[in-house]
Design a protein around this motif. Sequence first.
Motif, PDB file in Angstrom:
ATOM      1  N   LYS A   1       0.863  -1.181   0.000  1.00 50.02           N
ATOM      2  CA  LYS A   1       0.000   0.000   0.000  1.00 50.02           C
ATOM      3  C   LYS A   1       0.890   1.218   0.000  1.00 50.02           C
ATOM      4  O   LYS A   1       1.894   1.238   0.704  1.00 50.02           O
ATOM      5  CB  LYS A   1      -0.892   0.023   1.257  1.00 50.02           C
ATOM      6  CG  LYS A   1      -2.273  -0.567   1.021  1.00 50.02           C
ATOM      7  CD  LYS A   1      -3.103  -0.517   2.270  1.00 50.02           C
ATOM      8  CE  LYS A   1      -3.569   0.890   2.580  1.00 50.02           C
ATOM      9  NZ  LYS A   1      -4.424   0.896   3.781  1.00 50.02           N
ATOM     10  N   PRO A   2       0.541   2.225  -0.788  1.00 51.40           N
ATOM     11  CA  PRO A   2       1.360   3.444  -0.749  1.00 51.40           C
ATOM     12  C   PRO A   2       1.443   3.954   0.679  1.00 51.40           C
ATOM     13  O   PRO A   2       0.424   4.008   1.372  1.00 51.40           O
ATOM     14  CB  PRO A   2       0.580   4.430  -1.635  1.00 51.40           C
ATOM     15  CG  PRO A   2      -0.392   3.619  -2.399  1.00 51.40           C
ATOM     16  CD  PRO A   2      -0.639   2.367  -1.653  1.00 51.40           C
ATOM     17  N   ASN A   3       2.631   4.281   1.145  1.00 51.52           N
ATOM     18  CA  ASN A   3       2.751   4.776   2.520  1.00 51.52           C
ATOM     19  C   ASN A   3       3.530   6.077   2.569  1.00 51.52           C
ATOM     20  O   ASN A   3       4.567   6.169   3.206  1.00 51.52           O
ATOM     21  CB  ASN A   3       3.389   3.722   3.421  1.00 51.52           C
ATOM     22  CG  ASN A   3       4.767   3.310   2.934  1.00 51.52           C
ATOM     23  OD1 ASN A   3       5.149   3.642   1.818  1.00 51.52           O
ATOM     24  ND2 ASN A   3       5.504   2.597   3.750  1.00 51.52           N
ATOM     25  N   PRO A   4       3.029   7.109   1.889  1.00 55.98           N
ATOM     26  CA  PRO A   4       3.718   8.401   2.015  1.00 55.98           C
ATOM     27  C   PRO A   4       3.628   8.884   3.451  1.00 55.98           C
ATOM     28  O   PRO A   4       2.679   8.563   4.158  1.00 55.98           O
ATOM     29  CB  PRO A   4       2.923   9.314   1.076  1.00 55.98           C
ATOM     30  CG  PRO A   4       1.583   8.701   0.989  1.00 55.98           C
ATOM     31  CD  PRO A   4       1.783   7.226   1.125  1.00 55.98           C
TER      32      PRO A   4
ATOM     33  N   GLY B   1      -4.048   7.641  -5.221  1.00 58.61           N
ATOM     34  CA  GLY B   1      -3.352   6.409  -4.848  1.00 58.61           C
ATOM     35  C   GLY B   1      -2.178   6.113  -5.762  1.00 58.61           C
ATOM     36  O   GLY B   1      -1.075   5.800  -5.299  1.00 58.61           O
ATOM     37  N   GLY B   2      -2.409   6.231  -7.082  1.00 59.20           N
ATOM     38  CA  GLY B   2      -1.335   5.935  -8.023  1.00 59.20           C
ATOM     39  C   GLY B   2      -0.188   6.932  -7.874  1.00 59.20           C
ATOM     40  O   GLY B   2       0.983   6.566  -7.930  1.00 59.20           O
ATOM     41  N   GLN B   3      -0.546   8.202  -7.672  1.00 63.98           N
ATOM     42  CA  GLN B   3       0.496   9.219  -7.476  1.00 63.98           C
ATOM     43  C   GLN B   3       1.274   8.941  -6.200  1.00 63.98           C
ATOM     44  O   GLN B   3       2.488   9.088  -6.158  1.00 63.98           O
ATOM     45  CB  GLN B   3      -0.145  10.601  -7.414  1.00 63.98           C
ATOM     46  CG  GLN B   3      -0.661  11.087  -8.763  1.00 63.98           C
ATOM     47  CD  GLN B   3      -1.426  12.386  -8.625  1.00 63.98           C
ATOM     48  OE1 GLN B   3      -2.140  12.600  -7.636  1.00 63.98           O
ATOM     49  NE2 GLN B   3      -1.304  13.247  -9.608  1.00 63.98           N
TER      50      GLN B   3
ATOM     51  N   CYS C   1       6.192   7.130  -3.570  1.00 61.95           N
ATOM     52  CA  CYS C   1       6.960   6.191  -2.756  1.00 61.95           C
ATOM     53  C   CYS C   1       8.139   5.643  -3.555  1.00 61.95           C
ATOM     54  O   CYS C   1       9.211   5.391  -3.001  1.00 61.95           O
ATOM     55  CB  CYS C   1       6.073   5.055  -2.259  1.00 61.95           C
ATOM     56  SG  CYS C   1       4.880   5.630  -1.044  1.00 61.95           S
ATOM     57  N   ILE C   2       7.929   5.472  -4.857  1.00 60.54           N
ATOM     58  CA  ILE C   2       9.046   5.005  -5.689  1.00 60.54           C
ATOM     59  C   ILE C   2      10.108   6.103  -5.775  1.00 60.54           C
ATOM     60  O   ILE C   2      11.305   5.839  -5.652  1.00 60.54           O
ATOM     61  CB  ILE C   2       8.527   4.599  -7.088  1.00 60.54           C
ATOM     62  CG1 ILE C   2       7.651   3.358  -6.961  1.00 60.54           C
ATOM     63  CG2 ILE C   2       9.702   4.328  -8.031  1.00 60.54           C
ATOM     64  CD1 ILE C   2       6.955   2.949  -8.254  1.00 60.54           C
ATOM     65  N   ALA C   3       9.635   7.346  -5.924  1.00 63.80           N
ATOM     66  CA  ALA C   3      10.573   8.467  -5.950  1.00 63.80           C
ATOM     67  C   ALA C   3      11.377   8.513  -4.661  1.00 63.80           C
ATOM     68  O   ALA C   3      12.590   8.722  -4.669  1.00 63.80           O
ATOM     69  CB  ALA C   3       9.813   9.776  -6.139  1.00 63.80           C
ATOM     70  N   ARG C   4      10.699   8.295  -3.550  1.00 64.09           N
ATOM     71  CA  ARG C   4      11.371   8.304  -2.256  1.00 64.09           C
ATOM     72  C   ARG C   4      12.398   7.170  -2.197  1.00 64.09           C
ATOM     73  O   ARG C   4      13.498   7.343  -1.679  1.00 64.09           O
ATOM     74  CB  ARG C   4      10.324   8.130  -1.152  1.00 64.09           C
ATOM     75  CG  ARG C   4      10.873   8.246   0.240  1.00 64.09           C
ATOM     76  CD  ARG C   4       9.752   8.188   1.236  1.00 64.09           C
ATOM     77  NE  ARG C   4       9.180   6.845   1.314  1.00 64.09           N
ATOM     78  CZ  ARG C   4       8.010   6.569   1.879  1.00 64.09           C
ATOM     79  NH1 ARG C   4       7.279   7.516   2.396  1.00 64.09           N
ATOM     80  NH2 ARG C   4       7.568   5.335   1.920  1.00 64.09           N
TER      81      ARG C   4
ATOM     82  N   ALA D   1      -2.789  -2.307  -4.719  1.00 61.80           N
ATOM     83  CA  ALA D   1      -3.841  -1.432  -4.197  1.00 61.80           C
ATOM     84  C   ALA D   1      -4.254  -0.385  -5.228  1.00 61.80           C
ATOM     85  O   ALA D   1      -4.920   0.582  -4.880  1.00 61.80           O
ATOM     86  CB  ALA D   1      -3.364  -0.751  -2.918  1.00 61.80           C
ATOM     87  N   LEU D   2      -3.841  -0.577  -6.485  1.00 59.32           N
ATOM     88  CA  LEU D   2      -4.081   0.470  -7.477  1.00 59.32           C
ATOM     89  C   LEU D   2      -5.055   0.014  -8.552  1.00 59.32           C
ATOM     90  O   LEU D   2      -5.227  -1.181  -8.799  1.00 59.32           O
ATOM     91  CB  LEU D   2      -2.755   0.869  -8.133  1.00 59.32           C
ATOM     92  CG  LEU D   2      -1.660   1.340  -7.192  1.00 59.32           C
ATOM     93  CD1 LEU D   2      -0.441   1.735  -7.988  1.00 59.32           C
ATOM     94  CD2 LEU D   2      -2.134   2.498  -6.326  1.00 59.32           C
TER      95      LEU D   2
END
Lengths: 572, 274
Positions: free
Chosen positions: B116-119, B173-175, B180-183, B200-201
Amino acid sequence: MPAAAVLSVPSASRPRAADLGAQGEPYLWMLGGALALGIAMIAGLLVLVLWNGLVTFVPREIALLTLADGSRIAGETVRAETFRVPAERLEGLAPEAKAKIAAEHGLARRTLYRTGNYDVYNDDFRWIADFEVAGVAYPDGMIFAERLEWGPFVGRLQSVTVDGEVLAASDIRAANVRAAHDLARARWQRIRKIERVEIGAVNHILERERLALRRVALTSGEDSAAWRAAAARFESRQTDAQARHKMLALEATRLKERDARDRIVLVEIGGAAKDMALSQVVRMYRANEFTWADRAAIYLSRWWEFLSDEPREANTEGGVLPAIFGTFAMTILMVIVVAPFGIVTALYLREYARQGRVVALVRISVNNLAGVPSIVYGVFGLGFFAYLLGGNIDQLFYAERLPNPTFGTGGLLWAALTLALLTVPVVIVATEEAIAAVPRSMREGSLACGASKWQTIRRIVLPRAMPGILTGIILAMARGAGEVAPLMLIGVVKLAPELPIDGLFPFVHLERSFMHLGFHVFDVGFQSRNSEAGKPMVFVTTLLLIALIAAMNVTAIALRNRLKRRFAGGHF
Amino acid sequence: MNALSPAPEALFGPTVTHPRDGGQGHNLESDRFNLWYGATQALFDVTFAVERGLVTALIGPSGCGKSTLLRAINRMNDLIDGLKIAGEIRVDGRNIYTPDTDVIALRKRMGMVFQKPNPFPMSIFENVVYPLRVDGLSDRRLLAETAERALVDSALWDEVKDRLQDNALGLSGGQQQRLCIARAIAGEPDVLLMDEPCSALDPIATARIEELIDELRGQYTIVLVTHNMQQAARVSDNTAFMYLGRLIEYGETEAIFTAPRDTRTQGYITGRFG
């Protein structure tokens, strides 16, 4: 028969409609009722306090009663009630009054009047039964004067003397008297300032020099070279200070002499005259010749005095500024102590300690601490903080002041520490829960970026848990600010001569005893000479205490909501 | 024989497989790696090597240990109580499960993207530069350059360049996942570990992430856990099939999907179980 067949045919004997209990309706009503009851009680309390608190300062008309026996009394109406007339009072009554009481089954109405003039009557409240009254009037010229001593005076103005000259009767106009009165009050404020602040500062310097000398005596011994130097310096400083003291005292005396020449003579309704210095009257007004604007002005000026002045008349009159200040300072100090302490403890318990039997035991103990009666904390605070810690601090740092304790007795710092101890379980529990509620994915995201555990806690966990932590601090603050019992042992006094913060070095005096609104309520309501006079103050002070706590909470809640907004707005 | 109930010798047979060497060598190797959660063994003698610069997919049914294996590579499993391991995982030839391993330095070499994205609840900018912040860097220009590069590489720059100071939780969500990939790549890692990054996308966001993985190929060694076989087929160079804690088959993706050697692999990719 196969099981499937049994299930497919509903039994005829089973009721089709769910019974009342299964519907949950009665439980819903019960739950709602409990909530409504709770809210009603809280609202009732608040309305009671609010109403009584708000009407206390409203100036009232002065009733002039002529009684059946021919005597006259004057006073403000306080309240009325029905009472059972005792037999011995019935005897001397007129037959028609007797008949009326009998018709009411032995009951009659009576009214409480604030007659004031305690120095003349020896009481300032009187119950008057309706059957005693022959006539009520609200004549012009009745004056209600609040005095520095002896409470209010109710009567008429006879004469005003300014600088030894009696004002001609034609000169006694409201504006005239008011101007003279304002001058006298200003002069009195000046005298008080000289005596309290300026002479206080000189005394403070004198005391400091004396202590410095004593300190030298304790460290190097008397008659040493250092002592002789210090003694010489002390002499010169003392001479300076005494000269200044003399000057100030002279000015005060001069002002007082002038003050004594401005006089006012008030005469009560029975004819007894009272001659007093004009400056002794705090506020006076013609109670029966009011416009709404006058009323509002008096009302506001009373509130202002209440909020900005010091108490007088054994706390039943005047203001509560020192108590507001004490409550505020102590609560803030408590939060400053309890917040980091509680957060650090919770962090260790939740993040670092090995979860097991010991930690579980610690956690249970912390929760139980919240249930210890607060007076026990007071005893502990007095014994541990004041006597043990404070005693040792005195021995080490304030030896020259002994045997007078400095930190070795109750004071602001020890009270704040005691309350911090009392409220730390709340903060620990709330913080632990807030930390535990931080999603695991956040921590993992941070750790995966190569953050250490501490960096993760510092940058991700703590900010994210901050709203929850603030909730805990708010609860702790609310509990701490309203707590009175332990404070009575550990630093709160009926009347504190000095505020804990003032203009004299080191400016913040954490060792000083202080006043507190909660204790003020107790003191005025139950410890004062005249509980009837104190009663309105109880309501006003309670209102103020509630308002102060509410204000502090609202501030904290606003802060929390600002933080919370940062964590909202996910699009999932 | 049914793949759902494999014969014991098929399950516990030798699982050593021989991956293709892409010519750049291996920088991740797992050597007879075993892992237990308390008394439960989750990984059995996993041995394989990941090629530098390629995308390696780990596929298999739920609970087969693919996420566990992935998290073993940057030692994220360390957080779990009662964890035991045996065998080795080597990064550039060094075993990372020795007591003197600097776990933090290890994790800095690996970017990780989660299911799950976790910004973090902070600004988009601060999210991206987080790996630099934990290194104590605060040079504004360096941070800004890194953030821009990472966001460009993760194909998010055009969408967020005007609102870098906005809260990252306001992204879709996709952004968020691309953030998270950028991070993950802002810290300039060698390896990207992706744990079902698209699960989750929605399909469109999934397609964007897959494109992105394709673009990142060559710059990073990517290990991708997925339970979506089409995704593995689309984006990976090599594929490893895991089943019940064992590595069953490992090889070039094309080979795995067109000519699996193991009946269980065949059963899984043809959708007979999983």
